[in-house]
Design an enzyme around this catalytic site. Structure first.
Site, PDB file in Angstrom:
ATOM      1  N   CYS A  57       0.901  -1.166   0.000  1.00  0.00           N
ATOM      2  CA  CYS A  57       0.000   0.000   0.000  1.00  0.00           C
ATOM      3  C   CYS A  57       0.928   1.201   0.000  1.00  0.00           C
ATOM      4  CB  CYS A  57      -0.906   0.022   1.220  1.00  0.00           C
ATOM      5  SG  CYS A  57      -1.829   1.588   1.334  1.00  0.00           S
ATOM      6  N   CYS A  97      -0.465   4.232   2.511  1.00  0.00           N
ATOM      7  CA  CYS A  97      -0.417   4.119   3.976  1.00  0.00           C
ATOM      8  C   CYS A  97      -0.038   2.685   4.319  1.00  0.00           C
ATOM      9  CB  CYS A  97      -1.729   4.572   4.620  1.00  0.00           C
ATOM     10  SG  CYS A  97      -3.217   3.988   3.789  1.00  0.00           S
ATOM     11  N   SER A  98      -0.982   1.868   4.783  1.00  0.00           N
ATOM     12  CA  SER A  98      -0.613   0.500   5.142  1.00  0.00           C
ATOM     13  C   SER A  98      -1.799  -0.445   5.018  1.00  0.00           C
ATOM     14  CB  SER A  98      -0.065   0.477   6.569  1.00  0.00           C
ATOM     15  OG  SER A  98      -1.021   1.018   7.456  1.00  0.00           O
ATOM     16  N   CYS A  99      -2.661  -0.213   4.005  1.00  0.00           N
ATOM     17  CA  CYS A  99      -3.843  -1.051   3.807  1.00  0.00           C
ATOM     18  C   CYS A  99      -3.419  -2.516   3.641  1.00  0.00           C
ATOM     19  CB  CYS A  99      -4.607  -0.571   2.589  1.00  0.00           C
ATOM     20  SG  CYS A  99      -5.218   1.108   2.830  1.00  0.00           S
TER      21      CYS A  99
END
Lengths: 87, 196
Positions: free
Chosen positions: B104, B107-109
């Site tokens: 991602c 962000c950090s999906c």
């Protein structure tokens, strides 16, 4: 505007002052629609408190060469219809 | 304005909100921790591993998984729910000539329900910025040395869709049970930064 699988599209070349989920590395690049991915609220609207219906999202595949000028891999992003235009 | 997500201010805001909710009697003290713990107890890479083991042993399941992952995993009594909303899932499969890897960049999906909490490196600026540009080098640093003729497909989870990888079934595993096969699958294999 709706797109179909296999169609060429360009990610818009914009740098909006608000939140967006169109990553800068893909802006202006031409890719291929590989799969429809349903409909979701446009994050740009949600972040600004704008109420709008869900919008179609597509998996769009770009070659590394198109994105970065080099590389032999591909990168697939999920892009809302508003982020795309005819190339 | 798609980058810059520092965890610190949001964590402080969340703690403050939690405190206010408890103070005003809207939430019982400790309930949020219990709810979170209950979710995290169910959210482990074993879920992803079970899905992979089934895909390795059942071609019909595999086909369905790649077309409609939500429906397929429901058959294993798994779901992408548990958070604020049910997340969309797309499963991609490696083959002899193609390797998939997930990131991602914004962000950090991450498919938390199937893989558990994401590793620190997945959220790092270095991984997020490098794996889209030079995946072959990044994978080599993870110990995944792909033959030059194997193509690499990077999936950026920049929208609401979460991705999971089905690694190739290792050779010599023909006689293993589904449970034994699941035990071979690692979290990194489900992200694409390991071969299995």
């Amino acid at each position: 505007m709706t797109f179909t699988t296999g169609e060429l599209v360009r990610a818009k070349s914009v740098d909006p002052p608000h939140h967006t989920r169109l990553p800068s590395y893909a802006r202006g690049a031409v890719g291929t629609i590989v799969r429809p991915q349903g409909a979701h609220l446009l994050p740009d609207d949600v972040a600004r408190g704008i109420s709008a219906p869900e919008e179609a999202v597509y998996a769009v595949r770009f070659t590394a060469r198109e994105l970065f000028g080099t590389g032999d891999h591909t990168v697939t992003l999920s892009l809302w219809e508003s982020y795309l235009e005819k190339p | 304005m798609s980058g810059d997500h520092s965890d610190a201010p949001i964590a402080a805001r969340v703690r403050r909100m939690e405190h206010l909710l408890e103070q005003r009697g809207l939430v019982e003290p400790g309930v949020l921790d219990e709810t979170l713990a209950a979710f995290l107890n169910r959210a482990t890479p074993m879920n992803g591993a079970r899905i992979v083991a089934r895909a390795w042993t059942d071609p019909v399941f595999r086909e369905r998984l790649l077309v409609d992952a939500q429906a397929a995993i429901a058959g294993l009594e798994l779901s992408m729910g548990g958070g604020l909303r049910v997340q969309d899932l797309q499963v991609v499969a490696n083959s002899e000539d193609e390797h998939n890897v997930v990131v991602c960049t914004l962000c950090s999906c991450y498919p938390l329900a199937l893989l558990g909490p994401s590793p620190t490196w997945y959220k790092s600026e270095a991984y997020r910025s490098r794996v889209v540009r030079e995946p072959r080098e990044v994978l080599r640093e993870f110990g995944v040395d792909l033959r030059p003729e194997v193509g690499i497909e990077v999936w950026d989870a920049n929208s609401e869709i979460r991705y999971m990888v089905v690694p190739n079934r290792p050779p010599g595993t023909e006689n293993l049970t589904e449970e034994q096969l699941a035990a071979l699958v690692t979290r990194n294999g489900l992200i694409g930064t390991a071969l299995v």
